[in-house]
Design a protein around this motif. Structure first.
Motif, PDB file in Angstrom:
ATOM      1  N   GLN A 183       0.838  -1.192   0.000  1.00  0.00           N
ATOM      2  CA  GLN A 183       0.000   0.000   0.000  1.00  0.00           C
ATOM      3  C   GLN A 183       0.876   1.246   0.000  1.00  0.00           C
ATOM      4  O   GLN A 183       2.072   1.196   0.254  1.00  0.00           O
ATOM      5  N   PHE A 184       0.239   2.389  -0.319  1.00  0.00           N
ATOM      6  CA  PHE A 184       0.968   3.643  -0.230  1.00  0.00           C
ATOM      7  C   PHE A 184       1.346   3.896   1.230  1.00  0.00           C
ATOM      8  O   PHE A 184       0.579   3.584   2.139  1.00  0.00           O
ATOM      9  N   ILE A 228      -0.366  11.498   2.609  1.00  0.00           N
ATOM     10  CA  ILE A 228      -0.338  10.272   1.812  1.00  0.00           C
ATOM     11  C   ILE A 228       0.361  10.578   0.495  1.00  0.00           C
ATOM     12  O   ILE A 228      -0.216  11.228  -0.387  1.00  0.00           O
ATOM     13  N   PRO A 229       1.624  10.181   0.325  1.00  0.00           N
ATOM     14  CA  PRO A 229       2.342  10.466  -0.933  1.00  0.00           C
ATOM     15  C   PRO A 229       1.785   9.615  -2.074  1.00  0.00           C
ATOM     16  O   PRO A 229       1.719   8.384  -1.962  1.00  0.00           O
ATOM     17  N   LEU A 230       1.407  10.253  -3.138  1.00  0.00           N
ATOM     18  CA  LEU A 230       0.945   9.536  -4.327  1.00  0.00           C
ATOM     19  C   LEU A 230       2.039   9.402  -5.361  1.00  0.00           C
ATOM     20  O   LEU A 230       1.991   8.520  -6.216  1.00  0.00           O
ATOM     21  N   ARG A 231       3.017  10.321  -5.292  1.00  0.00           N
ATOM     22  CA  ARG A 231       4.082  10.296  -6.272  1.00  0.00           C
ATOM     23  C   ARG A 231       5.252  11.111  -5.755  1.00  0.00           C
ATOM     24  O   ARG A 231       5.061  12.141  -5.107  1.00  0.00           O
ATOM     25  N   ARG A 232       6.458  10.665  -6.028  1.00  0.00           N
ATOM     26  CA  ARG A 232       7.666  11.428  -5.709  1.00  0.00           C
ATOM     27  C   ARG A 232       8.558  11.463  -6.950  1.00  0.00           C
ATOM     28  O   ARG A 232       8.726  10.462  -7.631  1.00  0.00           O
TER      29      ARG A 232
END
Length: 218
Positions: free
Chosen positions: A163-164, A213-217
């Motif tokens: 999971q994220f 909640i990071p969705l993208r880095r």
């Protein structure tokens, strides 16, 4: 990122003219909430653009002096007022450990922010027992002003397999929302309005707890 917290108003001296009268302004605590979206570059820097809103703080102000040197006993005290604030702010975060290559779950950070705030001041009441009209109430008003913030905190990343990741954050930030200004319409009688309405510098120290909640880095 969602933030929820509690703010303590840090109110500087207020003023009202005829002559210029200064007040020691005090305000009650109020709730604080924000919702932000941003980008984490993965090198210790991340930026966010968010909306924030506060609850309503009750405000009072005792006379602390007058520009003509006259005694406070001849001037009014502010016995009732209120202010709430909402606005938008861009914030830049710097995590020194992450910048040095540390990828641990615990990351302290510092943060600065710039934006705009709408200060919504409710009706305000002044009481002067020595005046012909001892108690007078005036309308509230809204104004938009420049806002800024500075603070520090830390985050802790909770990893869930498949999971994220979820990142928990806490921070202590100082906010300067600009000036809050009351209205000049008389609500309690037919007398003249104030030359300048009750005005004060609207500031707060906010302790907040957030969920990121990071969705993208990159």
């Amino acid at each position: 990122m969602d933030d929820a917290g509690w703010g303590r108003r840090v109110l500087d001296r207020g003023r009202r003219d005829r002559p210029t009268v200064s007040f020691n302004v005090d305000g009650s605590d109020e709730a604080f909430g924000s919702l932000s979206f941003g980008l984490d570059w993965g090198n210790g820097l991340r930026g966010e653009l968010g909306l924030f809103s506060t609850g309503t703080s009750n405000v009072t102000g005792a006379c602390s002096g007058a520009s003509d040197g006259s005694a406070c006993s001849t001037h009014a005290n502010i016995t009732q007022a209120s202010v709430s604030t909402r606005g938008a702010m861009a914030s830049l975060y710097y995590s020194p450990l992450e910048a040095q290559g540390n990828s641990g779950a615990f990351q302290p950070f510092i943060v600065v922010g710039l934006g705009a705030a709408e200060n919504d001041m409710g009706s305000w009441t002044r009481v002067n027992p020595a005046a012909t009209r001892p108690t007078r109430t005036f309308s509230g008003d809204k104004n938009v002003d420049f806002a800024w913030s500075i603070g520090a905190g830390f985050s802790y990343e909770v990893n869930n397999p498949g999971q994220f990741p979820i990142i928990l954050e806490t921070s202590l930030r100082y906010f300067d929302y600009g000036q809050a200004e009351g209205g000049s319409t008389v609500l309690s009688d037919n007398g003249n309005g104030p030359r300048t309405p009750f005005t004060f510098d609207n500031k707060a120290t906010v302790l907040s707890f957030g969920l990121r909640i990071p969705l993208r880095r990159n």
